[in-house]
Design a protein around this motif. Structure first.
Motif, PDB file in Angstrom:
ATOM      1  N   ILE A   1       0.850  -1.191   0.000  1.00 31.20           N
ATOM      2  CA  ILE A   1       0.000   0.000   0.000  1.00 31.20           C
ATOM      3  C   ILE A   1       0.889   1.245   0.000  1.00 31.20           C
ATOM      4  O   ILE A   1       1.863   1.295   0.755  1.00 31.20           O
ATOM      5  N   VAL A   2       0.551   2.204  -0.828  1.00 32.75           N
ATOM      6  CA  VAL A   2       1.277   3.475  -0.864  1.00 32.75           C
ATOM      7  C   VAL A   2       0.271   4.596  -0.669  1.00 32.75           C
ATOM      8  O   VAL A   2      -0.623   4.782  -1.494  1.00 32.75           O
ATOM      9  N   SER A   3       0.406   5.326   0.424  1.00 33.89           N
ATOM     10  CA  SER A   3      -0.517   6.416   0.733  1.00 33.89           C
ATOM     11  C   SER A   3       0.261   7.728   0.728  1.00 33.89           C
ATOM     12  O   SER A   3       1.202   7.895   1.503  1.00 33.89           O
ATOM     13  N   VAL A   4      -0.116   8.635  -0.162  1.00 34.26           N
ATOM     14  CA  VAL A   4       0.616   9.892  -0.312  1.00 34.26           C
ATOM     15  C   VAL A   4      -0.305  11.071   0.016  1.00 34.26           C
ATOM     16  O   VAL A   4      -1.483  11.064  -0.346  1.00 34.26           O
ATOM     17  N   THR A   5       0.240  12.042   0.712  1.00 33.64           N
ATOM     18  CA  THR A   5      -0.450  13.316   0.929  1.00 33.64           C
ATOM     19  C   THR A   5       0.435  14.427   0.394  1.00 33.64           C
ATOM     20  O   THR A   5       1.638  14.460   0.697  1.00 33.64           O
ATOM     21  N   ALA A   6      -0.132  15.299  -0.425  1.00 32.67           N
ATOM     22  CA  ALA A   6       0.637  16.398  -1.007  1.00 32.67           C
ATOM     23  C   ALA A   6       0.135  17.732  -0.470  1.00 32.67           C
ATOM     24  O   ALA A   6      -1.071  17.942  -0.311  1.00 32.67           O
ATOM     25  N   LEU A   7       1.101  18.626  -0.196  1.00 28.12           N
ATOM     26  CA  LEU A   7       0.794  19.982   0.264  1.00 28.12           C
ATOM     27  C   LEU A   7       1.217  20.982  -0.800  1.00 28.12           C
ATOM     28  O   LEU A   7       2.274  20.821  -1.418  1.00 28.12           O
ATOM     29  N   GLY A   8       0.409  22.007  -0.991  1.00 25.69           N
ATOM     30  CA  GLY A   8       0.755  23.022  -1.972  1.00 25.69           C
ATOM     31  C   GLY A   8       0.404  24.415  -1.484  1.00 25.69           C
ATOM     32  O   GLY A   8      -0.286  24.582  -0.480  1.00 25.69           O
ATOM     33  N   ARG A   9       0.934  25.392  -2.226  1.00 27.38           N
ATOM     34  CA  ARG A   9       0.626  26.785  -1.894  1.00 27.38           C
ATOM     35  C   ARG A   9      -0.111  27.431  -3.058  1.00 27.38           C
ATOM     36  O   ARG A   9      -0.096  26.921  -4.168  1.00 27.38           O
ATOM     37  N   LEU A  10      -0.740  28.534  -2.770  1.00 25.14           N
ATOM     38  CA  LEU A  10      -1.561  29.216  -3.764  1.00 25.14           C
ATOM     39  C   LEU A  10      -1.035  30.606  -4.057  1.00 25.14           C
ATOM     40  O   LEU A  10      -0.491  31.265  -3.180  1.00 25.14           O
TER      41      LEU A  10
END
Lengths: 308, 308
Positions: free
Chosen positions: B131-140
């Motif tokens: 299982i591969v669980s990814v969370t991505a954070l970004g800016r606006l």
């Protein structure tokens, strides 16, 4: 390197790109990421049926609560204030929607207590075991508290009591979020970690990150009633003290604090929780335990490891 | 409600606490969270062996790349700039460390191309599937682009070509991060979504969120070479057009754009990628397809769904 997981993380640190937006990367309880000039604390923990909980005995509301709580405990170790979480679920088709609702419903009261928003996630189903993957985001007042700041002479403080978490606390513990923020606000705290893999192992991690040694006073370790209960039942032959040293999932705070502040903290506790001085950090980068007779011996580091 | 997953998310929205720190919650490609006054865009996607990829045929480097790419595609749909990801791995014990390193190594070039930091995560192993669980954070820069802003009269634009992703693009697509930011910077864009579950389904989601209808011109839909290839092989009897309408995992951008800007965008493309005008949003909240003879029929909404 205590175990294979630590080796993997050492490799990961070596390949993870060292971007300027990564203020604090792999190797602490959480990372600190620069989002358009603001520090965002982020941590992820995944719970799997058959590894972290059993489906046949497990109450999915408690599993959901725990999946959130372990992430909040990581934020607490950085003295971060939780803001939001994402939740990715991989559900067993037979359990399906009911399991999903129970997992989320189990998180809700704890999320509400800490004003954490459920910001989204991902949901899939399959024939396999149930998986809950949570990522928590937090904000900071000032610099992050890390495990790397302990200094020789600092006292080793621990909140609450230790050992025997398996009797129930591991599912129902209160992440020490408010306690960490209160201590950080009122006192000088040099380093913090949450005790997830056993006092000795997590203390060794703090000592290693801080490049210091430790001496702990066995007589001062706050042993939980659950640890005594398990010891008296002679479960696997461990004493209550050994359990307090090595049992995982206490999720208490371990802190490095200058002696004067340490004394004040231990006198008054924090938000109704006892805080105990269990020893000191040393210049010599070795780990020692001092028994009731004053005899000093190397501290064996054992504890729960995830083992690749 | 198109399917059970949508029903679950409707329930989730109803129980998710509506915190003021949650600027945009469940229901879009990503959420927007207020971290100490700064917008942080966050999205999570989990890939499971046996559901999203097969271990015996799967190259774990490609699986790792995809796990990152699908998250970056969600950020692209919000016109967010990726900053960091966390990665939680649940590894099969027999594959262990090698699988972990391949998963991470597969992410690295794409992460580097988008200057994304690997900020941490969690690693465990078990006897089950990987299982591969990814969370991505970004800016606006400015307000987030959502799927809810389409207006009657807006053109429906799509990047690249559609259909037949299963022949290879689903593993090796380029998330349209730079394209989304460039378009947002230079033109008026009212709404965006990434096409993950098929053009018709994702278009219906945008229409629903925006409370508008759509008319698409079948003759204008940019059909991929892979869709033609599959159709000529008569795989499951679908035509190339049907594949372009319903195949999942194209990860192209679907945009709602005022007509004047739409014309300029389609004339010049974006960063070397073709952009095609495939129809328009309407006041009447119904979905129509117009064939080459000008005949107008209801658009059937089908596409990949994750199905609880």
């Amino acid at each position: 390197m205590q175990n294979t997981e630590d080796e993997f993380y050492a490799w990961l640190r070596s390949v993870a790109s060292n971007r300027t937006t990564l203020r604090l990367g792999i190797g602490d309880d959480a990372a600190v990421v620069d989002i358009a000039g603001t520090d965002c604390v982020v941590t992820s923990d995944l719970l799997a049926e058959g590894v972290h909980f059993e489906a046949d005995t497990g109450d999915f509301m408690l599993v959901g609560r725990k999946a959130l709580a372990v992430n909040l405990s990581d934020l607490a170790a950085m003295a971060a204030t939780p803001v939001a979480v994402t939740v990715s679920l991989l559900l067993n088709k037979r359990q399906g929607m009911r399991a999903a609702k129970n997992l989320i419903s189990g998180m809700s009261p704890l999320a509400a207590a800490h004003e954490v928003a459920l910001a989204g996630g991902d949901t899939n189903s399959w024939d396999g075991a149930t998986i809950v993957s949570v990522t928590a985001l937090g904000r900071l007042e000032g610099e992050p508290l890390t495990r790397a700041g302990a200094r020789p002479g600092d006292a080793i403080l621990v909140t609450g009591t230790l050992g025997g978490s398996i009797l129930g606390k591991h599912l129902q513990f209160d992440p020490r979020v408010r306690e960490a923020i209160a201590l950080r606000s009122d006192f000088e705290i040099h380093a913090a970690i949450d005790i997830s893999d056993g006092l000795a192992l997590d203390l060794s991690r703090m000592a290693s990150a801080s490049q210091v040694g430790v001496e702990i006073e066995l007589a001062h370790i706050p042993i939980s009633a659950a640890a005594y209960e398990l010891a008296s039942a002679n479960s696997n032959g461990k004493s209550a003290l050994e359990r307090a040293l090595s049992d995982g999932e206490d999720f208490e705070l371990l802190l490095a604090v200058p002696p004067a502040d340490a004394q004040r903290i231990c006198e008054q506790g924090v938000l109704g929780i006892d805080v105990t001085n269990i020893g000191r950090f040393t210049v010599a980068r070795e780990l020692y335990r001092i028994d009731e007779q004053g005899k000093r011996r190397p501290l064996e580091v054992e504890g729960y490891t995830h083992g690749l």
